[in-house]
Design an enzyme around this catalytic site. Sequence first.
Site, PDB file in Angstrom:
ATOM      1  CE  LYS A 196      -3.734   2.640   2.535  1.00 49.52           C
ATOM      2  NZ  LYS A 196      -4.729   2.644   3.694  1.00 49.52           N
ATOM      3  CE  LYS A 249      -6.308   2.037  -0.608  1.00 45.91           C
ATOM      4  NZ  LYS A 249      -6.213   2.513   0.950  1.00 45.91           N
TER       5      LYS A 249
END
Length: 323
Positions: A196, A249
Amino acid sequence: MDLKIRPRRNRKSDSVRESLAETSLSLNKLIYPIFIAEDANLKQEIRTMPGQHRWGQKSGLSHLQDAWKAGLRQFAVFPVVPEAQKDKKASGATDPDHFLIRFFKDFKNALPEATLISDIALDPFNSDGHDGLVRDGLIVNDASVDVLAKMAVVHASAGVDWVAPSDMMDGRIGAVRKALDEAGHEDTSILAYSAKYASAFYGPFRDALDSAPRFGDKKTYQMDPRNSREALRETRLDIQQGADIVMVKPALAYLDVIQRVKRFSEVPVAAYNVSGEYAMIKLAAQAGALDEKRAALESLIAIRRAGADVILSYWAFQAADWL
Ligand code: PBG
């Protein structure tokens, strides 16, 4: 021309293209993220995410029932917590009487077959707006992991099927797995936000939750966008610690990372087509710059082509109509 090989033959009709397509997109590959607030009947559009709303406990559930009827099966729920309910300990995160927990229980009663996914991070409940606890201006790791592990158990007890740690603290997947197992939740899965990034593309999400960090940024825990080898390190650690699914992400600016993680990972790979990616297309379409449906489906296919097995996307509800 004297051409033996003419690649256009493989594109000459719809049926040829359909049969030879290398990548597919179907509703069971999509997870629908939704924002839930405390009031029962709220339906408030998020200014920076046209078409997405802050939903109430009742209105949100009936929207998800509509989504189920339309063919969606997997849902990620994020709480919109009023400022007055946030504190420096992020107490709401582990409160078994929280409106979010009530919502989880109502969800499982109404849609027992659906997959309920919850975010494990402190930011919606933390007056500092960070994913971990803040002490002396620093985001502390180990004390945050204790709270995250408790939070995961509270969620699993309320019926959550997949807990999804999105906090990027070190060691949290192992701690969450251990806490779940000790509490008898060995069937609860972990969807780890493994790679992330500290990204500008979360802007509209932080608007929706009013959860932007109150000071500084998230760069000491979320990854540096310049790195992709590091994504493999994070992924390996999460798999070793028990992640059932790993996630990259954002998605669109990180397709190379998705592809790299997919080659490397022995567990399924998810990607999060985040709020800013949704907003870009939605707002450009509203300005007449592009065709919304085609641009949205093209980006979802791109994320699949890069290697994502499953995609969190705000387009999911509309895609149920399109596909
Ligand atoms: C919270 C969290 C964020 C998102 C998902 N979980 C925001 C952040 O890390 O600041 C972003 C999702 C999106 O932008 O759609 N830890």
